[in-house]
Design a protein around this motif. Structure first.
Motif, PDB file in Angstrom:
ATOM      1  N   PHE A 258     -26.156  24.143  31.171  1.00 13.25           N
ATOM      2  CA  PHE A 258     -26.206  22.584  31.643  1.00 13.25           C
ATOM      3  C   PHE A 258     -26.255  21.882  30.265  1.00 13.25           C
ATOM      4  CE2 PHE A 258     -29.760  19.307  32.600  1.00 13.25           C
ATOM      5  CZ  PHE A 258     -28.990  18.425  32.704  1.00 13.25           C
ATOM      6  N   THR A 259     -24.999  20.899  30.211  1.00 11.33           N
ATOM      7  CA  THR A 259     -24.816  20.322  29.070  1.00 11.33           C
ATOM      8  C   THR A 259     -25.054  18.785  29.573  1.00 11.33           C
ATOM      9  OG1 THR A 259     -22.909  21.715  28.392  1.00 11.33           O
ATOM     10  CG2 THR A 259     -23.028  19.582  27.383  1.00 11.33           C
ATOM     11  N   GLU A 269     -17.081  13.362  25.075  1.00 18.04           N
ATOM     12  CA  GLU A 269     -17.601  14.024  24.145  1.00 18.04           C
ATOM     13  C   GLU A 269     -18.502  15.040  24.725  1.00 18.04           C
ATOM     14  OE1 GLU A 269     -19.764  11.445  21.060  1.00 18.04           O
ATOM     15  OE2 GLU A 269     -18.739   9.739  21.811  1.00 18.04           O
ATOM     16  N   LEU A 270     -19.067  14.921  25.933  1.00 20.31           N
ATOM     17  CA  LEU A 270     -19.905  15.904  26.734  1.00 20.31           C
ATOM     18  C   LEU A 270     -19.097  17.064  27.039  1.00 20.31           C
ATOM     19  CD1 LEU A 270     -22.756  15.767  27.174  1.00 20.31           C
ATOM     20  CD2 LEU A 270     -22.283  15.269  29.444  1.00 20.31           C
ATOM     21  N   TYR A 271     -17.926  16.892  27.456  1.00 23.34           N
ATOM     22  CA  TYR A 271     -16.821  18.128  28.119  1.00 23.34           C
ATOM     23  C   TYR A 271     -16.777  18.635  26.892  1.00 23.34           C
ATOM     24  CZ  TYR A 271     -16.585  17.220  33.035  1.00 23.34           C
ATOM     25  OH  TYR A 271     -16.822  16.881  34.368  1.00 23.34           O
ATOM     26  N   LEU A 272     -16.398  17.838  25.665  1.00 22.47           N
ATOM     27  CA  LEU A 272     -16.122  18.799  24.604  1.00 22.47           C
ATOM     28  C   LEU A 272     -16.974  19.575  23.949  1.00 22.47           C
ATOM     29  CD1 LEU A 272     -14.124  16.702  21.446  1.00 22.47           C
ATOM     30  CD2 LEU A 272     -15.874  18.419  21.023  1.00 22.47           C
ATOM     31  N   ALA A 273     -18.247  19.097  24.048  1.00 27.65           N
ATOM     32  CA  ALA A 273     -19.459  19.789  23.580  1.00 27.65           C
ATOM     33  C   ALA A 273     -19.666  21.236  24.308  1.00 27.65           C
ATOM     34  CB  ALA A 273     -20.752  19.066  23.418  1.00 27.65           C
ATOM     35  N   HIS A 274     -19.426  20.748  25.481  1.00 19.77           N
ATOM     36  CA  HIS A 274     -19.589  21.746  26.684  1.00 19.77           C
ATOM     37  C   HIS A 274     -18.732  22.989  26.369  1.00 19.77           C
ATOM     38  CE1 HIS A 274     -20.603  23.777  30.399  1.00 19.77           C
ATOM     39  NE2 HIS A 274     -19.260  24.125  30.515  1.00 19.77           N
ATOM     40  N   GLY A 275     -17.316  22.880  25.962  1.00 22.22           N
ATOM     41  CA  GLY A 275     -16.455  23.769  25.728  1.00 22.22           C
ATOM     42  C   GLY A 275     -16.710  24.360  24.406  1.00 22.22           C
ATOM     43  N   VAL A 276     -17.412  23.763  23.660  1.00 22.84           N
ATOM     44  CA  VAL A 276     -17.896  24.791  22.078  1.00 22.84           C
ATOM     45  C   VAL A 276     -19.058  25.485  22.753  1.00 22.84           C
ATOM     46  CG1 VAL A 276     -19.092  24.308  20.049  1.00 22.84           C
ATOM     47  CG2 VAL A 276     -17.211  22.818  20.865  1.00 22.84           C
ATOM     48  N   VAL A 293     -22.638  19.542  33.985  1.00 22.25           N
ATOM     49  CA  VAL A 293     -22.286  18.779  32.820  1.00 22.25           C
ATOM     50  C   VAL A 293     -22.418  17.235  33.227  1.00 22.25           C
ATOM     51  CG1 VAL A 293     -20.398  17.987  31.137  1.00 22.25           C
ATOM     52  CG2 VAL A 293     -20.460  20.633  32.217  1.00 22.25           C
ATOM     53  N   GLY A 294     -23.137  16.646  32.565  1.00 23.81           N
ATOM     54  CA  GLY A 294     -23.181  15.104  32.900  1.00 23.81           C
ATOM     55  C   GLY A 294     -24.649  14.393  32.563  1.00 23.81           C
TER      56      GLY A 294
ATOM     57  N   LEU B  16     -10.580  18.609  27.173  1.00 22.37           N
ATOM     58  CA  LEU B  16      -9.865  19.276  28.157  1.00 22.37           C
ATOM     59  C   LEU B  16     -10.376  20.691  28.469  1.00 22.37           C
ATOM     60  CD1 LEU B  16      -6.330  17.894  28.615  1.00 22.37           C
ATOM     61  CD2 LEU B  16      -8.133  17.205  30.019  1.00 22.37           C
ATOM     62  N   ARG B  17     -10.260  21.533  27.389  1.00 20.46           N
ATOM     63  CA  ARG B  17     -11.005  22.737  27.356  1.00 20.46           C
ATOM     64  C   ARG B  17     -12.195  22.970  27.763  1.00 20.46           C
ATOM     65  NH1 ARG B  17      -6.776  23.251  23.316  1.00 20.46           N
ATOM     66  NH2 ARG B  17      -8.008  21.910  21.806  1.00 20.46           N
ATOM     67  N   GLY B  18     -13.089  21.791  27.318  1.00 23.72           N
ATOM     68  CA  GLY B  18     -14.612  21.810  27.997  1.00 23.72           C
ATOM     69  C   GLY B  18     -14.561  21.831  29.501  1.00 23.72           C
ATOM     70  N   MET B  19     -13.483  20.820  29.922  1.00 23.44           N
ATOM     71  CA  MET B  19     -13.464  20.524  31.529  1.00 23.44           C
ATOM     72  C   MET B  19     -12.990  21.696  32.202  1.00 23.44           C
ATOM     73  SD  MET B  19     -11.767  17.038  33.082  1.00 23.44           S
ATOM     74  CE  MET B  19     -12.803  16.696  34.660  1.00 23.44           C
ATOM     75  N   ALA B  20     -12.053  22.398  31.556  1.00 22.62           N
ATOM     76  CA  ALA B  20     -11.636  23.694  32.188  1.00 22.62           C
ATOM     77  C   ALA B  20     -12.828  24.610  32.287  1.00 22.62           C
ATOM     78  CB  ALA B  20     -10.296  24.234  31.622  1.00 22.62           C
TER      79      ALA B  20
END
Lengths: 331, 331
Positions: A258-259, A269-276, A293-294, B16-20
């Motif tokens: 859960f991000t 930014e949140l999706y970017l951090a989630h990807g990391v 994510v949200g 986008l990578r995080g969203m994927a």
């Protein structure tokens, strides 16, 4: 301070009126005491699942009231516990013979007021249990807490136990599931800015232009340390490592990741951090099976984020996947 | 500037990578060119519904890809139109014999690049139409626009036309519904702070501690006027009056009211503002039949909000109510 409000002392009631107007088919909202209740409550034969706490963390908790999640939420003033009589009113309005389960974030005021309400309801013959949520690994004790704070993991407890309630699981069963989720969920957050409480008018704390605070709470409580700003890879690793080490989460474990945005950190930014975080977990061999994510556990207008990991098993995964219909989560 | 990012020039691809990673069952994401596509596209016999534009407005547009809404979204760089070849790639990946409909916010670059892509696809024998969305009543022309800007109303067009696509309505029918929604939807916004573009590093504009800008765009474009900060009643009335006067919306009209956060304005303020708007509309005799409240058309980390009104009829209400399953909207 610029906020889209009228009287700073009336923010919670005014926001509740807006929430009532926005979701008439879903919610019944009261303002004295402040309560957000499923439109179809009480539900005969079902446990009443109630949470609450200070306002300012929206959509927690009112946005999670509805089918498959909470029966009622009890919002206090901003960053202030609801009173025992408000919690009692929520129990009285939703309990229908199967008992009530209170999900309580571990802050001194919340624990005291929810447990007092549970005792008073017990004296009247209602079976009420309370489960304390303390998922924040950042600090042992805090300004508002004996023991660890309850933060983002609360959303996962509410979703999973709400699914159990919907399936007709009894009070003891729901309590056991809640305790099992609490035992398997860990969180930590970082603040880029402090939150501004409406009636205070200035931020709870200030950080330098190149400074962040690691391990921050959701009420502006101090974290572990202030450090110079880092990139996303660095910040995410600083949140993830203590979480992984704490339970611990290990290679081969299946998890829900859960991000969470603290409010003002945007989705890009949140999706970017989630990807990391997904990449770092894959490198460790930890398998992410479910995601959220949200901005779900926020701190007013604070910039920042938190990560929460829940160790899944088949039962918890199935309960997570069950349908939910609330203002903030639907599937 | 503090943002949770790595290389400022790589933010869109990284996000986008995080969203994927976050939505593997829902989306197929490409990064060269950047595309967000329904996992199950192309869909035989269905119109391909495509939107896009500069990034920084998340969840617009990628968060609205999925069953009952967009077939694909084409994200450009932050606040920058996607190139014609990226739009062509989206058409090539999703069009399956029933044609493609492009929903384009009215900004000079977007209109040029989407229409160029439509022409090029047309030369190859694909029936591609474009509908321009220009719902912002604030200003006639703007820094990036001939005519009115496309803002929050875009979400409503995408949802309603997406439902028509899902029902199997043909290209001409979907185009007609899109034009009908555009003709009946109006918006206006207010900024409390300016947005900060990652590679710029400082806000697009700055407002005083007691100053707001009325009629602001979603890329930091100038609005109508800067005024001293007002309370929620005052700000909401300043957005609502020009919207009501423009269409006009009148007593007895049935509307959808969309109360949108520009990003950093938290949900507690947004619900409060929504409640004010509902009250003002009730006083005018305008009947709010459907609502949407949340951060759906944002401008990075801008504090502020917008209101959007859509005049409903039975067909549009039914299409709005149809199921939708995307990252940002589900029901």
């Amino acid at each position: 301070m610029k906020k889209i409000i009228n009287d700073p002392a009336a923010v919670v009631g005014d926001a509740l009126r807006g929430m009532a107007a926005a979701h008439p088919e879903l919610l019944r909202v009261r303002t004295d005491p402040a309560l957000i209740v499923r439109a179809d409550a009480p539900l005969a034969g079902r446990v009443a699942l109630i949470s609450g706490g200070g306002s300012g963390h929206e959509p927690l908790h009112g946005g999670f009231v509805g089918r498959g999640m909470l029966t009622a939420a009890v919002p206090g003033a901003v960053f202030t516990s609801p009173t025992p009589d408000a919690v009692q009113a929520a129990i009285a309005e939703t309990e229908a013979g199967a008992g009530a389960l209170l999900l309580v974030k571990n802050y001194t005021g919340d624990v005291l007021n929810f447990e007092t309400a549970a005792e008073l309801a017990g004296l009247e013959g209602t079976d009420v249990r309370a489960v304390i949520i303390d998922d924040d690994v950042a600090v042992k004790d805090s300004t508002h807490t004996a023991g660890r704070r309850g933060v983002g993991g609360t959303v996962l407890v509410e979703k999973i136990v709400g699914a159990a309630v919907e399936r007709g699981v009894d009070l003891a069963g729901c309590e056991a599931i809640a305790r099992r989720v609490v035992g398997r969920v860990r969180s930590m957050g970082v603040a880029l800015t402090g939150p501004t409480v409406p009636h205070a008018g200035s931020p709870s704390f200030t950080l330098g232009d190149d400074e962040v605070e690691i391990g921050i709470g959701i009420h502006g409580e101090p974290g572990r340390e202030r450090i110079p700003m880092e990139d996303a890879d660095g910040l995410v690793a600083r949140l993830l490592e203590p979480i992984l080490a704490d339970l611990p989460f290990e290679a081969g474990d299946e998890v829900l990741l859960f991000t969470n945005s603290m409010g003002a950190t945007p989705l890009i930014e949140l999706y970017l951090a989630h990807g990391v975080a997904e990449r770092l977990l894959a490198e460790r061999g930890v398998r992410v099976r479910r995601r959220l994510v949200g901005p779900y556990t926020t701190s007013l207008d604070m910039q920042g984020m938190s990560l929460t990991l829940l160790k899944l098993d088949d039962e918890l995964t199935e309960l997570w996947d069950d349908p939910v219909r609330t203002a903030a989560l639907h599937w």
